[in-house]
Design a protein around this motif. Sequence first.
Motif, PDB file in Angstrom:
ATOM      1  N   GLY A  63       0.865  -1.141  -0.089  1.00 55.82           N
ATOM      2  CA  GLY A  63       0.042  -0.071   0.013  1.00 55.82           C
ATOM      3  C   GLY A  63       1.000   1.373  -0.106  1.00 55.82           C
ATOM      4  O   GLY A  63       1.922   1.290   0.560  1.00 55.82           O
ATOM      5  N   GLY A  64       0.400   2.152  -0.711  1.00 59.77           N
ATOM      6  CA  GLY A  64       1.140   3.643  -0.939  1.00 59.77           C
ATOM      7  C   GLY A  64       0.697   4.445   0.476  1.00 59.77           C
ATOM      8  O   GLY A  64      -0.169   4.066   1.443  1.00 59.77           O
ATOM      9  N   ASP A  65       1.271   5.643   0.575  1.00 56.93           N
ATOM     10  CA  ASP A  65       0.961   6.608   1.658  1.00 56.93           C
ATOM     11  C   ASP A  65      -0.133   7.471   1.403  1.00 56.93           C
ATOM     12  O   ASP A  65      -0.240   8.520   2.031  1.00 56.93           O
ATOM     13  N   MET A  66      -0.792   7.522   0.462  1.00 59.87           N
ATOM     14  CA  MET A  66      -1.937   8.067   0.268  1.00 59.87           C
ATOM     15  C   MET A  66      -2.962   8.080   1.584  1.00 59.87           C
ATOM     16  O   MET A  66      -3.132   6.902   2.039  1.00 59.87           O
ATOM     17  N   PRO A  67      -3.306   9.002   2.360  1.00 63.35           N
ATOM     18  CA  PRO A  67      -3.954   9.166   3.613  1.00 63.35           C
ATOM     19  C   PRO A  67      -5.053   8.072   3.785  1.00 63.35           C
ATOM     20  O   PRO A  67      -5.159   7.278   4.574  1.00 63.35           O
ATOM     21  N   PHE A  68      -5.973   7.940   2.713  1.00 65.93           N
ATOM     22  CA  PHE A  68      -7.073   7.242   2.770  1.00 65.93           C
ATOM     23  C   PHE A  68      -6.719   5.707   2.899  1.00 65.93           C
ATOM     24  O   PHE A  68      -7.065   4.819   3.584  1.00 65.93           O
ATOM     25  N   THR A  69      -5.631   5.422   2.169  1.00 66.46           N
ATOM     26  CA  THR A  69      -5.129   4.067   1.920  1.00 66.46           C
ATOM     27  C   THR A  69      -4.664   3.465   3.309  1.00 66.46           C
ATOM     28  O   THR A  69      -4.433   2.270   3.530  1.00 66.46           O
ATOM     29  N   ASP A  70      -3.705   4.475   3.717  1.00 66.61           N
ATOM     30  CA  ASP A  70      -3.173   4.348   5.004  1.00 66.61           C
ATOM     31  C   ASP A  70      -2.149   2.918   4.914  1.00 66.61           C
ATOM     32  O   ASP A  70      -1.970   2.285   5.882  1.00 66.61           O
ATOM     33  N   ASN A  71      -1.292   3.034   3.835  1.00 66.23           N
ATOM     34  CA  ASN A  71      -0.379   1.918   3.638  1.00 66.23           C
ATOM     35  C   ASN A  71      -0.708   0.554   3.660  1.00 66.23           C
ATOM     36  O   ASN A  71       0.088  -0.208   3.955  1.00 66.23           O
ATOM     37  N   THR A  72      -2.124   0.332   3.447  1.00 64.64           N
ATOM     38  CA  THR A  72      -2.544  -1.060   3.536  1.00 64.64           C
ATOM     39  C   THR A  72      -3.271  -1.588   2.215  1.00 64.64           C
ATOM     40  O   THR A  72      -3.964  -0.516   1.545  1.00 64.64           O
ATOM     41  N   LEU A  73      -3.259  -2.646   1.860  1.00 69.43           N
ATOM     42  CA  LEU A  73      -3.941  -3.252   0.854  1.00 69.43           C
ATOM     43  C   LEU A  73      -4.922  -4.326   1.291  1.00 69.43           C
ATOM     44  O   LEU A  73      -4.508  -4.923   2.212  1.00 69.43           O
ATOM     45  N   CYS A  74      -6.129  -4.523   0.609  1.00 68.27           N
ATOM     46  CA  CYS A  74      -6.749  -5.754   0.885  1.00 68.27           C
ATOM     47  C   CYS A  74      -5.959  -7.173   0.479  1.00 68.27           C
ATOM     48  O   CYS A  74      -5.061  -7.141  -0.202  1.00 68.27           O
ATOM     49  N   THR A  75      -6.524  -8.294   0.829  1.00 64.24           N
ATOM     50  CA  THR A  75      -5.866  -9.478   0.697  1.00 64.24           C
ATOM     51  C   THR A  75      -5.931  -9.785  -0.840  1.00 64.24           C
ATOM     52  O   THR A  75      -4.936 -10.418  -1.322  1.00 64.24           O
ATOM     53  N   LYS A  76      -6.952  -9.045  -1.728  1.00 61.72           N
ATOM     54  CA  LYS A  76      -6.680  -9.735  -3.254  1.00 61.72           C
ATOM     55  C   LYS A  76      -5.640  -8.907  -3.939  1.00 61.72           C
ATOM     56  O   LYS A  76      -4.881  -9.438  -4.607  1.00 61.72           O
ATOM     57  N   VAL A  77      -5.669  -7.487  -3.541  1.00 59.71           N
ATOM     58  CA  VAL A  77      -4.660  -6.826  -4.211  1.00 59.71           C
ATOM     59  C   VAL A  77      -3.127  -6.905  -3.697  1.00 59.71           C
ATOM     60  O   VAL A  77      -2.210  -6.759  -4.280  1.00 59.71           O
ATOM     61  N   ALA A  78      -2.926  -7.216  -2.310  1.00 57.50           N
ATOM     62  CA  ALA A  78      -1.574  -7.701  -1.916  1.00 57.50           C
ATOM     63  C   ALA A  78      -1.003  -8.929  -2.579  1.00 57.50           C
ATOM     64  O   ALA A  78       0.159  -8.700  -2.617  1.00 57.50           O
ATOM     65  N   LYS A  79      -1.892  -9.648  -3.132  1.00 58.04           N
ATOM     66  CA  LYS A  79      -1.271 -10.619  -4.098  1.00 58.04           C
ATOM     67  C   LYS A  79      -1.371 -10.228  -5.694  1.00 58.04           C
ATOM     68  O   LYS A  79      -1.126 -11.365  -6.508  1.00 58.04           O
ATOM     69  N   TYR A  80      -1.073  -8.925  -5.839  1.00 58.83           N
ATOM     70  CA  TYR A  80      -1.244  -8.581  -7.292  1.00 58.83           C
ATOM     71  C   TYR A  80      -0.023  -9.346  -8.366  1.00 58.83           C
ATOM     72  O   TYR A  80      -0.354  -9.520  -9.486  1.00 58.83           O
ATOM     73  N   LEU A  81       1.023  -9.595  -7.622  1.00 60.60           N
ATOM     74  CA  LEU A  81       2.026 -10.352  -8.468  1.00 60.60           C
ATOM     75  C   LEU A  81       1.550 -11.672  -9.101  1.00 60.60           C
ATOM     76  O   LEU A  81       1.943 -12.147 -10.008  1.00 60.60           O
ATOM     77  N   ASP A  82       0.805 -12.387  -8.160  1.00 60.83           N
ATOM     78  CA  ASP A  82       0.372 -13.551  -8.544  1.00 60.83           C
ATOM     79  C   ASP A  82      -0.443 -13.253  -9.829  1.00 60.83           C
ATOM     80  O   ASP A  82      -0.492 -14.230 -10.810  1.00 60.83           O
ATOM     81  N   ARG A  83      -1.054 -12.335 -10.034  1.00 65.92           N
ATOM     82  CA  ARG A  83      -1.820 -11.859 -11.256  1.00 65.92           C
ATOM     83  C   ARG A  83      -1.021 -11.505 -12.353  1.00 65.92           C
ATOM     84  O   ARG A  83      -1.148 -12.082 -13.475  1.00 65.92           O
ATOM     85  N   THR A  84      -0.039 -10.787 -12.210  1.00 66.41           N
ATOM     86  CA  THR A  84       0.731 -10.159 -13.108  1.00 66.41           C
ATOM     87  C   THR A  84       1.489 -11.218 -13.759  1.00 66.41           C
ATOM     88  O   THR A  84       1.931 -11.418 -14.805  1.00 66.41           O
ATOM     89  N   TYR A  85       2.166 -12.066 -12.950  1.00 64.72           N
ATOM     90  CA  TYR A  85       3.252 -13.058 -13.300  1.00 64.72           C
ATOM     91  C   TYR A  85       2.579 -14.639 -13.351  1.00 64.72           C
ATOM     92  O   TYR A  85       3.045 -15.633 -13.366  1.00 64.72           O
TER      93      TYR A  85
END
Length: 697
Positions: free
Chosen positions: A46-68
């Motif tokens: 997760g990036g440092d945009m305030p609403f994101t608050d440096n976190t991602l959901c479990t789906k997008v945290a696995k985004y490399l599984d999608r890309t690769y």
Amino acid sequence: MGTDDLRPLAQPAARTTVKAVCPHDCPDTCAMEIDVENGVAVAVRGGDMPFTDNTLCTKVAKYLDRTYSPDRVLTPLRRVGPKGPGQGTWERISWDDALDTIAAKFGAIAADDPQGILPYSYAGTMGMISYASMDRRFFHRLGASLLERTICSSAGSAGIALTLGGSVGMDPEQVEDAKLIVIWGANPVVSNLHFWSRCQEAKRRGAKLVCIDPWRNQTAEKCHQWIPVMPGTDAAFALAVMHVIIGEKLHDADYVAQHTLGFEALQGRVAEWPPERAAAICGVDADVITAFAREYATAKPAAIRINYGMQRHHGGGMAVRTVTCLPALVGAWRDRSGGILLGTSGFYGLDHDALERPDLIRGNPRKVNMCSVGDALLEADPPIRAVYVYNSNPVAVAPDSAKVARGFAREDLFTVVHDIFLTDTCDYADIVLPSTTQLEQFDVHKSYGHLYVLANSPAIAPVGESKANAEVFRLLAKRMGFEEACFDDSDETVARQALGKSHPNMAGIDWDSLKEKGWQRLSVPENWAPFANGGFPTPSGKCEFYSETAKALGFDPLPTYTPPIENPVSNPVLAGNYPLAMISPPARHFLNSTFANLPFALALDREPKLDIHPDDAAARGIAAGDLVKVFNDRGALTIKARVTANARPGVVVAQSIWWKKLSPGGCNANEVTSQALTDMGRGATFYDCLVQVAKAG
């Protein structure tokens, strides 16, 4: 098709970090950071945009599984053999062969009638470049049929505009100071994670959380109270709430007098809706409605979070319009932590005309509604002869799925699918084109769940021979002989065009500054109560209980209840055969049909399941774990039963959207959903659906 590993071998090197954005159809629109070594993405966070608050959901945290993923489409493919799942095979072709074939087909159809060509896309990626720029320019210039993109939010957007003037609401960053939070037709634990984290903080500070929903979803499980209304009856509930508030003089008379229009007419309307009347429709006790009304009117601040599930029935637009009257009635807009939120997209000032170039439209092409694509493919006159699918998977996600599949199975239909994987829709394609993921393309993003603009920069080179949406349409435009200069615009030029409109909320935001930082907040106050002093973007500048706009459009000018088409009360004859109302909200680890093929998501969600109340199960001899048949006149699916009181009596819940090819019997929940459209906005009615359930076999 597949590969052993799409990540090239790399020697140890210093990491670089690239600013990115989650592109998926979620209100959070998270900032991301991608770590790259020697051209390989090695970490996503997760990036440092305030609403994101440096976190991602479990789906997008696995985004490399999608890309690769080894299952990615890496080259253009041409079908060999018949259409349908498991029927044909694929042969690898070059990009030149693929583009030449598409251009020749489109050219021949356009010479006769370009309306025979239909684009089909939605929000598989929500960046402005990939979602709505070069693609719209191309099909506008071609003269193709126009697609009504209404499958998700159009009914609610139309309804809220009648009351508030647009897709506007409270600032979700402020909700943690609310004393009462009503989560209505929403499941933010699954689909709005960063809003939910603020709800949890409010709960720690003493706030009460109430969930109004037919299903005791993951969010309702964590709230203090669950009010299980029947699907499609939210407006009746809200009218009765207003009956109590006005009848007991709990409304904010000063705010109403200064900042609303039509209170006396509203007072007359809600007098017709005592809690007892609504209770019989909604399937909840009248005392529950009365107690909720009193609590909502007296809690300060009070916030309501609605989501698009509420509007996926015949009366969906009016339901949102009606519920959206509540905050003005009690003066909740006075507080920065009060009000209501459906979406924030109306606060943005992107230049959509510059992106899409509607001035390029040739002739007066027809409109085809994406929710009715099954009927359109089988019955349109003149017929649809070619479909170009991107950012969507209609064979899985569109309603009345059997008709959709029959339409795509036509041997005389030329179908192109541009995607990352071989989806259900690819099973019917003639040409499949390999698409980039978000890590391989530029884009610019707004949000419908916060107040930030974000920039996505490519972190890696395109994997295999994949190309981004905009690049493919540039290449097709050249092959079609389109000479307009806009087809030479680069992605970054398009991003600048999107941000080029003069709008007070966009002050200080330009592509270069945005790309450098990754995100920028709209030019609005930090502690913002947007309608504390009125100023609604309606014709009157007030919250419109009575709407002349609605009247001119042929709708009731006052809030009302428009019942579902398929409902035990409004349609008892149909309910005699199909007595259970079915809803199909998202499975936790899917996002519509995105991620639904990835091993991590399949391992977590395991298999399609149908939640059914113990009373409804017992009446049918169904036990937990039984395979059951869910059916109506449109179709049927086989699914495993989960007997639970999380489904209220009379309602079954089929979490979605599973790929058909990965589901028992090759069917998902959309086998039984309807192509009927909403009262306003011409949206989908997925949750206006009566079924019967029986043990399979």
